[in-house]
Design a protein around this motif. Structure first.
Motif, short mmCIF file in Angstrom:
data_model
loop_
_atom_site.label_atom_id
_atom_site.label_comp_id
_atom_site.label_asym_id
_atom_site.label_seq_id
_atom_site.Cartn_x
_atom_site.Cartn_y
_atom_site.Cartn_z
N LEU A 26 20.84 32.06 -20.89
CA LEU A 26 19.85 33.04 -20.47
C LEU A 26 18.96 33.51 -21.62
N GLU A 27 19.25 33.10 -22.83
CA GLU A 27 18.53 33.62 -23.99
C GLU A 27 17.00 33.56 -23.83
N PRO A 28 16.41 32.46 -23.41
CA PRO A 28 14.95 32.46 -23.25
C PRO A 28 14.49 33.45 -22.19
N PHE A 29 15.29 33.66 -21.15
CA PHE A 29 14.94 34.59 -20.09
C PHE A 29 14.96 36.03 -20.59
N VAL A 30 15.86 36.32 -21.50
CA VAL A 30 16.03 37.68 -21.98
C VAL A 30 14.93 38.07 -22.95
N ASP A 31 14.55 37.20 -23.88
CA ASP A 31 13.63 37.56 -24.95
C ASP A 31 12.52 36.54 -25.15
N GLY A 55 19.58 43.28 -12.26
CA GLY A 55 19.31 44.38 -11.34
C GLY A 55 20.37 44.57 -10.27
N LEU A 56 21.63 44.29 -10.60
CA LEU A 56 22.72 44.40 -9.64
C LEU A 56 23.21 45.85 -9.62
N GLU A 57 22.63 46.63 -8.72
CA GLU A 57 22.89 48.07 -8.68
C GLU A 57 24.35 48.39 -8.39
N HIS A 87 13.01 44.77 -17.29
CA HIS A 87 12.82 43.99 -16.06
C HIS A 87 12.44 44.87 -14.88
N GLY A 88 12.32 46.18 -15.10
CA GLY A 88 11.82 47.07 -14.07
C GLY A 88 12.79 47.46 -12.97
N TYR A 89 14.07 47.43 -13.26
CA TYR A 89 15.07 47.78 -12.25
C TYR A 89 15.34 49.28 -12.27
N GLU A 90 14.51 50.02 -11.55
CA GLU A 90 14.55 51.48 -11.57
C GLU A 90 15.92 52.05 -11.20
N ALA A 91 16.53 51.55 -10.13
CA ALA A 91 17.82 52.09 -9.69
C ALA A 91 18.91 51.87 -10.74
N VAL A 92 18.88 50.71 -11.39
CA VAL A 92 19.86 50.42 -12.43
C VAL A 92 19.60 51.28 -13.66
N VAL A 93 18.34 51.47 -14.01
CA VAL A 93 17.98 52.34 -15.13
C VAL A 93 18.50 53.75 -14.85
N LYS A 94 18.29 54.24 -13.64
CA LYS A 94 18.76 55.59 -13.29
C LYS A 94 20.27 55.70 -13.44
N LEU A 95 21.01 54.71 -12.95
CA LEU A 95 22.46 54.72 -13.10
C LEU A 95 22.87 54.79 -14.57
N LEU A 96 22.22 53.98 -15.39
CA LEU A 96 22.55 53.94 -16.82
C LEU A 96 22.20 55.25 -17.52
N GLU A 120 6.09 45.81 -20.33
CA GLU A 120 6.11 44.98 -19.13
C GLU A 120 5.41 45.64 -17.94
N GLY A 121 4.95 46.88 -18.10
CA GLY A 121 4.18 47.54 -17.05
C GLY A 121 4.98 48.11 -15.90
N HIS A 122 6.21 48.51 -16.16
CA HIS A 122 7.07 49.04 -15.11
C HIS A 122 6.90 50.55 -15.01
N GLU A 123 5.91 50.95 -14.24
CA GLU A 123 5.51 52.36 -14.16
C GLU A 123 6.65 53.29 -13.72
#
Length: 171
Positions: A26-31, A55-57, A87-96, A120-123
């Motif tokens: 996954l390294e290229p996908f991550v960075d 994004g696995l909530e 990656h814009g995963y709002e629900a996961v960000v909130k949990l963290l 990345e533009g994740h408003e």
């Protein structure tokens, strides 16, 4: 059947060897945005990193409830929050964030979760982090703030949100 699949995913994510080993491809996908990242050592992600990355909530919530560290770092010093924000995963960000994730943690290039989300533009994620108390002015290793990253990448709504939140227009 769905509950069985969820259990299989959790069993996989809880297995440190499997989670860490599976993150290498996954390294290229991550960075992918940083060419030099390709030559860094394997990512050494935890199951929580992988849950955040995809994004696995439900899995994130369960792993946090089980005591996984929201501030664990991979080989590039990225935390689960950094990955979810980028990656814009709002629900996961909130949990963290609600579990005590460090909003100011910096990765290998000194990027915070806010800088990744702005870049990345994740408003919605930027808004959540700003409202959660993330500092607006930290600079990454290239002297870019979250505002500069958003502007350079053409994310007008994020620029507006950051300016309204008090980000300085002068570097």
């Amino acid at each position: 059947a769905s509950a069985n699949i969820e259990q299989l995913v959790l069993d996989f994510l809880r297995n440190k060897t499997k989670a860490s080993s599976s993150s290498v491809p996954l390294e290229p996908f991550v960075d992918i945005s940083d060419f030099d990242e390709i030559f860094r050592p394997p990512t050494r992600m935890t199951g929580l990193h992988l849950a955040a990355l995809f994004g696995l909530e439900k899995a994130t919530a369960t792993l946090l409830k089980d005591g996984d560290n929201p501030n664990s770092r991979d080989a590039r010093s990225r935390t689960p929050l950094s990955l979810a924000a980028g990656h814009g995963y709002e629900a996961v960000v909130k949990l963290l964030v609600d579990s005590g994730a460090d909003l100011e943690s910096k990765d290998f290039h000194w990027r915070t979760a806010l800088i990744w989300a702005a870049k990345e533009g994740h408003e919605a994620v930027v808004k959540l982090l700003v409202e959660g108390g993330a500092h607006l002015e930290p600079k990454d290793g290239f002297s870019n703030t979250a505002l500069m990253q958003a502007a350079q990448n053409g994310h007008e709504a994020v620029v507006k949100l950051l300016v309204e939140g008090g980000a300085h227009l002068e570097p």
